[in-house]
Design a protein around this motif. Structure first.
Motif, mmCIF file in Angstrom:
data_model
loop_
_atom_site.group_PDB
_atom_site.id
_atom_site.type_symbol
_atom_site.label_atom_id
_atom_site.label_comp_id
_atom_site.label_asym_id
_atom_site.label_seq_id
_atom_site.Cartn_x
_atom_site.Cartn_y
_atom_site.Cartn_z
ATOM 1 N N GLN A 46 -8.064 -0.520 -3.615
ATOM 2 C CA GLN A 46 -6.628 -0.747 -3.774
ATOM 3 C C GLN A 46 -6.306 -2.046 -4.519
ATOM 4 O OE1 GLN A 46 -4.907 -0.594 0.147
ATOM 5 N NE2 GLN A 46 -5.036 1.639 0.290
ATOM 6 N N ARG A 47 -7.311 -2.799 -4.904
ATOM 7 C CA ARG A 47 -7.059 -4.094 -5.531
ATOM 8 C C ARG A 47 -6.737 -4.001 -7.006
ATOM 9 N NH1 ARG A 47 -12.328 -7.146 -3.328
ATOM 10 N NH2 ARG A 47 -12.060 -6.654 -1.109
ATOM 11 N N GLY A 48 -7.063 -2.894 -7.638
ATOM 12 C CA GLY A 48 -6.777 -2.752 -9.060
ATOM 13 C C GLY A 48 -7.518 -3.761 -9.911
#
Length: 328
Positions: A46-48
């Motif tokens: 989810q950190r991209g």
């Protein structure tokens, strides 16, 4: 973001506190004049592409303006009994070693507690279950002290600027009391869902990862000793609630149980229902007991009195689910 929802379900206000890329809210507490938030790194997917960030604790005004932000250095979250797998290749034989994660996958179920002028922020690695609690000054955000890494357990407020920190697993089964300076002032060989009444007395059902159950309802004395209450069958337990007469009520092993100040037990209801996903227990002024079992809300009428006035009469400290206790 933090969103305020009124009793009619409408959005009343929205606050978007500034954060860095790759971090997200772990826990938060509503204060009289704003908020306190623990931030943690989002899961890698989810950190991209954003880098891993260690956690921090921050305090905000009602409008979202940051008053202070304190980084938390978790260090080596290792503990005896938690090991990484051994490695055996054509070139190397390496035995199991104490497991120390390089990036801590913080468990977002850990509470953020505010009592008096102190904040207790707990961070636990969800993969190994080892964590630590950091005690911060509410006014300026300075770190006062921290616990050593231990298997995670239940936490509670013990009184103004004092906290109970439990540990369970990997051979640990204990609860410790910490004072305003972050010093451990008492320890008991018991762990569970603890309740604290107006006089500071501590009691509650033990919680242990073991079947058949060896747990009891216990009273934790000021001398560090234990007083035995009834034996508790089963495994899963709703977080109890305490009334002003000193009676604790909770759901366990398909029964709604009440244990009074003399450690006598009463059974209000029994069924063969084996569902095990349950909430904390709410005790309303009229003696109604409410809790959730899976996706169902259960309500019982009892002869219990109103919720006790202590520092921690039920899970999350009060009926509003906001773990704050202020001193006069």
């Amino acid at each position: 973001m933090l969103e305020e929802i009124g009793p009619d379900g409408d959005t009343r206000s929205v606050v978007v506190p500034a954060c860095d890329a790759g971090e997200e809210i772990g826990s938060f507490v509503v204060l009289d004049d704003g908020f306190c938030i623990s931030w943690a790194a989002a899961p890698p997917f989810q950190r991209g592409g954003a880098p891993y960030r260690e956690p921090r604790v921050a305090r905000y005004a009602r409008d979202g303006r940051c008053m202070w932000s304190s980084p938390i250095s978790l260090g080596a979250l290792s503990h005896t009994g938690v090991v990484e797998a051994g490695v055996h290749t054509d070139w190397e034989v390496r035995p199991k070693q104490p497991w120390t994660p390089q990036e801590v996958d913080v468990d977002h179920w850990e509470p953020l507690l505010v009592s008096g002028d102190r904040v207790a922020a707990s961070f636990v690695d969800s993969r190994g279950g080892i964590g630590a609690t950091f005690f911060l000054d509410l006014a300026g955000g300075g770190i006062v002290a921290s616990t050593k890494p231990l298997p995670a357990g239940r936490k509670a407020m013990a009184g103004p600027a004092e906290f109970l920190i439990g540990s369970q697993g990997y051979g640990e089964f204990s609860t410790a009391r910490y004072d305003r300076d972050g010093a451990q002032v008492a320890q008991w060989n018991s762990h569970g869902a603890m309740l604290v009444d107006a006089s500071g007395a501590v009691r509650g059902p033990e919680l242990e990862n073991r079947l058949p159950s060896r747990s009891r309802f216990r009273v934790l004395t000021d001398m560090g000793t234990l007083v035995d209450g009834p034996v508790l069958t089963g495994y899963y337990t709703s977080y109890p609630a305490l009334d002003r007469a000193g009676t604790a009520v909770f759901w366990r092993d398909g029964r709604l149980l009440a244990i009074d100040s003399s450690l006598g037990q009463q059974e209000y209801f029994a069924t063969d229902d084996s569902r095990n996903v349950m909430s904390r227990t709410l005790l309303l002024d009229t003696g109604q007991v409410a809790f959730a079992l899976d996706n169902e809300l259960l309500l019982f009428q009892t002869s219990l009195g109103p919720l006790a006035l202590g520092a921690w009469p039920c899970g999350d400290g009060n009926l509003h689910g906001n773990p704050v206790r202020w001193t006069d």
